[in-house]
Scaffold this active site. Structure first.
Site, PDB file in Angstrom:
ATOM      1  N   LYS A 143       0.927  -1.169   0.041  1.00 20.44           N
ATOM      2  CA  LYS A 143       0.011  -0.029   0.002  1.00 20.44           C
ATOM      3  C   LYS A 143       0.809   1.249   0.106  1.00 20.44           C
ATOM      4  O   LYS A 143       2.123   1.156   0.232  1.00 20.44           O
ATOM      5  CB  LYS A 143      -0.890   0.095   1.256  1.00 20.44           C
ATOM      6  CG  LYS A 143      -1.702  -1.432   1.319  1.00 20.44           C
ATOM      7  CD  LYS A 143      -2.789  -1.267   0.616  1.00 20.44           C
ATOM      8  CE  LYS A 143      -3.497  -2.777   0.939  1.00 20.44           C
ATOM      9  NZ  LYS A 143      -4.861  -3.008  -0.017  1.00 20.44           N
TER      10      LYS A 143
HETATM   11  C1  PLP Z   1      -5.466  -4.130   0.529  1.00 20.71           C
HETATM   12  C2  PLP Z   1      -7.096  -4.118   0.614  1.00 20.71           C
HETATM   13  C3  PLP Z   1      -7.856  -4.625   1.713  1.00 20.71           C
HETATM   14  C4  PLP Z   1      -7.380  -4.847   3.218  1.00 20.71           C
HETATM   15  O1  PLP Z   1      -6.073  -5.898   3.072  1.00 20.71           O
HETATM   16  P1  PLP Z   1      -5.458  -6.220   4.501  1.00 20.71           P
HETATM   17  O2  PLP Z   1      -4.299  -6.982   3.631  1.00 20.71           O
HETATM   18  O3  PLP Z   1      -6.551  -6.843   5.211  1.00 20.71           O
HETATM   19  O4  PLP Z   1      -4.849  -5.107   5.178  1.00 20.71           O
HETATM   20  C5  PLP Z   1      -9.206  -4.253   1.662  1.00 20.71           C
HETATM   21  N1  PLP Z   1      -9.609  -4.089   0.653  1.00 20.71           N
HETATM   22  C6  PLP Z   1      -9.017  -3.539  -0.782  1.00 20.71           C
HETATM   23  C7  PLP Z   1      -9.771  -3.296  -1.614  1.00 20.71           C
HETATM   24  C8  PLP Z   1      -7.485  -3.784  -0.517  1.00 20.71           C
HETATM   25  O5  PLP Z   1      -6.928  -3.643  -1.568  1.00 20.71           O
END
Ligand code: PLP
Length: 377
Positions: free
Chosen positions: A184
């Site tokens: 992210k």
């Molecule tokens: C990254 C992401 C999440 C959450 O991901 P985690 O790995 O649980 O932190 C949720 N929704 C979307 C659209 C994502 O890209």
């Protein structure tokens, strides 16, 4: 996964951030301490929301939003299928029903007309995803939700810092969630954050992430059945430092997106993401191109394979959720999800991270275009 010469994503951790993490380890407080409070306050302020509740993943954050809004068995929640599976899983965790709605081919976000058509008397909420960091059509979705008495959860896990008419993604609905997985825009290794203007929801989320403990401070008093979704002080220290430079990170990522745009703009086999959008700001999570209509899934997969063999990391974002094995036993969606399936067959995520060089971007673009030409002959 095999190591790529140019990876799909790469974290960007400074010496100051390492220092901040190590310093926490010299203190006696490794969970529920001052770093948590500071990270929550800073994130709430950044998002323009009154409250923030840190959790151990974006998925945990979305799950708590579903629970805090009282969504349960038999309730319907509208979600996109062209997204990460967690967005739909959290609905099923509470025995509610994900109702998949198709996306707008221009934005890859929920199509507001199709959202309105999918509302039934059982619909309780819309889980809006700001896909790839491009804000969803909130100016249309919020009035639709209001008209039908629906709650709005913003999955802003890919969109920290994105804006809709000057307001930050995550702060427009009943609650929003950011995620801090290493790919992210900012990372804590693992982690997530709920932001909301609803004090009751924030208090409930705070209790639920901590085994249902109320705020009276009694460690052995559990007012609701909760979870351990806490985020440690170590994670929060990293998050706080990363958040301090989020704006420069986002500027850098926008620059990388503009490099890709410049290199690929003339290619008629590709649909590129728009760099600028009316009334809003993109927070670049990934750079995803789509092949034109005449290409098939096999072509896309062959191109991805060719690039990977050359050490260039790329991904097939996204494989639609409704086509996943874990979703095969659900009733077939009413919406034919045509745009979702087409996008799922023809999209390619290219290497995209803060520190990628212009030379690497140029090479990726050349190899990509060579691989497409090989398919086309
Ligand atoms: C990254 C992401 C999440 C959450 O991901 P985690 O790995 O649980 O932190 C949720 N929704 C979307 C659209 C994502 O890209």
């Amino acid at each position: 996964m095999t190591q790529m010469r140019v990876p799909l994503s790469a974290p960007d951790i400074t010496e100051a951030e390492i220092e901040a993490v190590v310093n926490v380890l010299r203190t006696p407080q490794l969970s529920l301490g001052p770093k948590l409070e500071a990270f929550e306050r800073a994130t709430a302020d950044y998002a323009g929301a009154s409250h923030a509740v840190a959790v151990n993943s974006g998925t945990s954050g979305l799950h708590l939003c579903i629970r805090c809004l009282g969504i349960g068995e038999g309730d319907e929640v509208i979600v996109p299928s062209f997204t990460f599976i967690a967005a739909a899983n959290v609905v099923r965790m509470e025995r509610a029903v994900p109702v998949f709605v198709d996306i707008d081919p221009a934005t890859l976000n929920l199509d507001p007309d199709k959202v309105e058509a999918a509302i039934t008397p059982r619909t309780r909420a819309i889980l809006v995803v700001h896909t790839f960091g491009r804000p969803a059509a909130m100016a249309r979705l919020l009035p639709i939700a209001k008209r039908h008495g629906l709650r709005v959860i913003e999955d802003a896990c890919e969109a920290i810092g994105a804006e809709v008419r000057g307001q930050k993604a995550g702060s427009l609905g009943d609650a929003g969630v950011f995620a801090f997985y290493p790919n992210k825009q900012i990372t804590t290794g693992e982690g997530g954050m709920i932001v909301t203007n609803d004090a009751g929801l924030a208090a409930m989320a705070r209790a639920l992430r901590n085994q249902g403990r109320g705020n009276a401070g009694h460690w052995l008093e559990h007012t609701v059945v909760g979870y351990n979704y806490r985020l440690s002080e170590v994670h929060c220290a990293l998050g706080l430092e990363q958040l301090r430079r989020v704006d420069s990170i986002l500027r850098r990522r926008a620059e990388v997106a503009s490099w890709y745009d410049e290199c690929l703009r003339g290619n008629t086999d590709l649909i590129l993401p728009e760099l600028q959008i009316p009334d809003g700001k993109i927070s670049w999570f990934v750079y995803v191109v789509r092949l034109r209509e005449r290409f098939q899934l096999e072509d896309r997969d062959a191109i991805v394979q060719t690039l990977r063999e050359q050490g260039i990391g790329c991904g097939r974002y996204f494989a639609p959720v409704h086509l996943q094995p874990a979703y095969r036993d659900l009733p077939k969606p009413n919406d034919p999800l045509t745009v979702t399936e087409q996008a799922g067959q023809r999209s390619i995520a290219l290497p995209f991270f803060n520190k990628i060089s212009l030379a690497d971007v140029r090479e990726v673009c050349e190899r990509l275009q060579d691989a497409i030409r090989e398919i086309s002959v």
